[in-house]
Write a protein that holds these residues in place. Structure first.
Motif, PDB file in Angstrom:
ATOM      1  N   ILE A   1       1.362   3.389  -4.926  1.00  0.00           N
ATOM      2  CA  ILE A   1       1.747   4.038  -3.798  1.00  0.00           C
ATOM      3  C   ILE A   1       3.004   5.018  -4.646  1.00  0.00           C
ATOM      4  CG2 ILE A   1       3.409   3.902  -2.052  1.00  0.00           C
ATOM      5  CD1 ILE A   1       1.612   1.603  -0.912  1.00  0.00           C
ATOM      6  N   HIS A   2       3.756   4.440  -5.378  1.00  0.00           N
ATOM      7  CA  HIS A   2       4.896   5.215  -5.901  1.00  0.00           C
ATOM      8  C   HIS A   2       4.429   6.125  -7.152  1.00  0.00           C
ATOM      9  CE1 HIS A   2       8.198   3.341  -3.445  1.00  0.00           C
ATOM     10  NE2 HIS A   2       7.510   2.209  -3.603  1.00  0.00           N
ATOM     11  N   MET A   3       3.396   5.754  -7.629  1.00  0.00           N
ATOM     12  CA  MET A   3       2.740   6.689  -8.616  1.00  0.00           C
ATOM     13  C   MET A   3       2.224   7.855  -8.020  1.00  0.00           C
ATOM     14  SD  MET A   3       1.091   4.499 -11.683  1.00  0.00           S
ATOM     15  CE  MET A   3       0.406   5.855 -12.680  1.00  0.00           C
ATOM     16  N   ALA A   4       1.643   7.701  -6.768  1.00  0.00           N
ATOM     17  CA  ALA A   4       1.128   8.787  -6.076  1.00  0.00           C
ATOM     18  C   ALA A   4       2.029   9.534  -5.283  1.00  0.00           C
ATOM     19  CB  ALA A   4       0.217   8.092  -4.817  1.00  0.00           C
TER      20      ALA A   4
ATOM     21  N   PRO B   1       1.985  15.010  -4.497  1.00  0.00           N
ATOM     22  CA  PRO B   1       3.091  15.220  -3.314  1.00  0.00           C
ATOM     23  C   PRO B   1       2.592  15.824  -2.215  1.00  0.00           C
ATOM     24  CG  PRO B   1       2.987  16.836  -5.380  1.00  0.00           C
ATOM     25  CD  PRO B   1       2.242  15.703  -5.598  1.00  0.00           C
ATOM     26  N   ASP B   2       1.350  16.660  -2.156  1.00  0.00           N
ATOM     27  CA  ASP B   2       0.686  17.486  -0.932  1.00  0.00           C
ATOM     28  C   ASP B   2       0.046  16.200  -0.158  1.00  0.00           C
ATOM     29  OD1 ASP B   2       1.433  19.713  -1.951  1.00  0.00           O
ATOM     30  OD2 ASP B   2      -0.608  20.019  -3.101  1.00  0.00           O
ATOM     31  N   HIS B   3       0.203  14.957  -0.497  1.00  0.00           N
ATOM     32  CA  HIS B   3      -0.622  14.024   0.395  1.00  0.00           C
ATOM     33  C   HIS B   3       0.451  13.154   0.916  1.00  0.00           C
ATOM     34  CE1 HIS B   3      -3.947  15.553  -1.934  1.00  0.00           C
ATOM     35  NE2 HIS B   3      -4.862  15.134  -0.745  1.00  0.00           N
ATOM     36  N   ALA B   4       1.696  13.490   1.136  1.00  0.00           N
ATOM     37  CA  ALA B   4       2.779  12.459   1.385  1.00  0.00           C
ATOM     38  C   ALA B   4       2.641  11.768   2.642  1.00  0.00           C
ATOM     39  CB  ALA B   4       3.953  13.438   1.673  1.00  0.00           C
ATOM     40  N   GLN B   5       1.946  12.484   3.714  1.00  0.00           N
ATOM     41  CA  GLN B   5       1.554  11.717   5.166  1.00  0.00           C
ATOM     42  C   GLN B   5       0.730  10.679   4.841  1.00  0.00           C
ATOM     43  OE1 GLN B   5       0.405  14.347   8.138  1.00  0.00           O
ATOM     44  NE2 GLN B   5       0.447  12.637   9.663  1.00  0.00           N
ATOM     45  N   GLN B   6      -0.242  10.728   3.923  1.00  0.00           N
ATOM     46  CA  GLN B   6      -1.559   9.709   4.001  1.00  0.00           C
ATOM     47  C   GLN B   6      -0.810   8.762   3.139  1.00  0.00           C
ATOM     48  OE1 GLN B   6      -1.674  13.215   3.660  1.00  0.00           O
ATOM     49  NE2 GLN B   6      -4.021  13.757   3.629  1.00  0.00           N
ATOM     50  N   ILE B   7       0.004   8.957   2.258  1.00  0.00           N
ATOM     51  CA  ILE B   7       0.757   8.044   1.419  1.00  0.00           C
ATOM     52  C   ILE B   7       1.554   7.143   2.327  1.00  0.00           C
ATOM     53  CG2 ILE B   7       2.254   7.672  -0.589  1.00  0.00           C
ATOM     54  CD1 ILE B   7       1.127  10.226  -1.951  1.00  0.00           C
ATOM     55  N   GLU B   8       2.348   7.708   3.097  1.00  0.00           N
ATOM     56  CA  GLU B   8       3.446   6.972   3.974  1.00  0.00           C
ATOM     57  C   GLU B   8       2.415   6.139   4.916  1.00  0.00           C
ATOM     58  OE1 GLU B   8       6.752   7.934   7.251  1.00  0.00           O
ATOM     59  OE2 GLU B   8       5.727   9.567   6.182  1.00  0.00           O
ATOM     60  N   ILE B   9       1.310   6.580   5.449  1.00  0.00           N
ATOM     61  CA  ILE B   9       0.626   5.773   6.299  1.00  0.00           C
ATOM     62  C   ILE B   9       0.075   4.430   5.377  1.00  0.00           C
ATOM     63  CG2 ILE B   9      -1.595   5.620   7.442  1.00  0.00           C
ATOM     64  CD1 ILE B   9      -1.218   8.643   8.135  1.00  0.00           C
ATOM     65  N   THR B  10      -0.324   4.897   4.294  1.00  0.00           N
ATOM     66  CA  THR B  10      -0.723   3.479   3.427  1.00  0.00           C
ATOM     67  C   THR B  10       0.197   2.642   2.995  1.00  0.00           C
ATOM     68  OG1 THR B  10      -2.418   5.212   2.267  1.00  0.00           O
ATOM     69  CG2 THR B  10      -2.076   2.821   1.243  1.00  0.00           C
ATOM     70  N   GLU B  11       1.383   3.068   3.034  1.00  0.00           N
ATOM     71  CA  GLU B  11       2.578   2.345   2.540  1.00  0.00           C
ATOM     72  C   GLU B  11       2.944   1.400   3.705  1.00  0.00           C
ATOM     73  OE1 GLU B  11       6.784   2.634   0.388  1.00  0.00           O
ATOM     74  OE2 GLU B  11       5.944   4.415   1.459  1.00  0.00           O
TER      75      GLU B  11
END
Length: 230
Positions: free
Chosen positions: A177-180, A185-195
């Motif tokens: 998650i933190h490497m992503a 950076p353009d997928h911040a929303q998807q990363i936040e949901i995954t987290e």
């Protein structure tokens, strides 16, 4: 008489639980309640009106750093018989993470100092952004600590293997998650949901293991694991 291994288990369990409480206060309550990275002016006003609360949060961050160092040493003491070199490496990674976290917290001190000096909201937000960036970089490393810890737990026949697999899962999540966050950076929303989805099993990995350490670990006689890491 209590064995040294039982003492290490109790210290580890208590420190992990205390750390979870401190993190809930420092990040969940104080930082989450005062800081909104999307609203610099609201954040600035919150820090102006709640400076004492923010400083209390920084004290909790400092406690987390100390507890991380304590956990690194006590878990090594508990698990070193499983595989000494991997246990040392796992402990050293957590020590390094603790110092990275400390470097990040310095920027929280900068942020409240800038507010007290009546600096602009932009400067304050830059200090807060540096805190989040450095801490996120540290959490990549923390994921590797959990991977090492998970391997040690799985190899130790005394410990329920579910904790090892949960720690491996949490380690992959932290690192991935933190490497992503840096690489995508353009997928911040998807990363936040995954987290958000992964946060519950990630939290349970260490907390569940902490309670097992506190109430169950070290009561059995040690028997070497059936396999050994080379």
């Amino acid at each position: 008489m209590m064995s040294n291994k039982r003492k290490m288990a109790i210290i580890s369990g208590l420190a992990l639980i205390a750390m979870a409480l401190a993190a809930g206060y420092a990040y969940g309550y104080v930082y989450g309640g005062l800081i909104d990275m999307k609203s610099p002016q609201d954040t600035y006003r919150n820090l102006q009106s709640s400076g004492t609360l923010f400083r209390n949060g920084m004290v909790a961050w400092g406690a987390i750093v100390v507890l991380d160092l304590l956990v690194a040493g006590s878990l090594h003491g508990f698990l070193k018989e499983v595989h000494f070199r991997l246990s040392v490496l796992t402990a050293l990674i957590r020590v390094l993470y603790a110092f990275i976290l400390l470097a990040a917290v310095v920027h929280l001190v900068d942020a409240i100092s800038l507010v007290e000096a009546a600096a602009g909201a932009t400067e304050v937000m830059l200090a807060l952004q540096r805190f989040e960036t450095i801490w996120s970089q540290g959490l990549i490393l923390f994921g590797f600590h959990l991977l090492g810890l998970g391997l040690l737990v799985i190899r130790d026949s005394r410990i329920p293997s579910i904790f090892g697999w949960l720690l491996l899962f949490a380690g992959c999540c932290y690192t991935g998650i933190h490497m992503a966050k840096f690489g995508l950076p353009d997928h911040a929303q998807q990363i936040e949901i995954t987290e958000m989805i992964a946060s519950l099993p990630m939290a349970f990995a260490e907390i569940g293991f902490a309670f097992w350490l506190l109430f169950r670990a070290g009561r059995q006689r040690f028997s070497p694991p059936f396999t050994a890491l080379s």
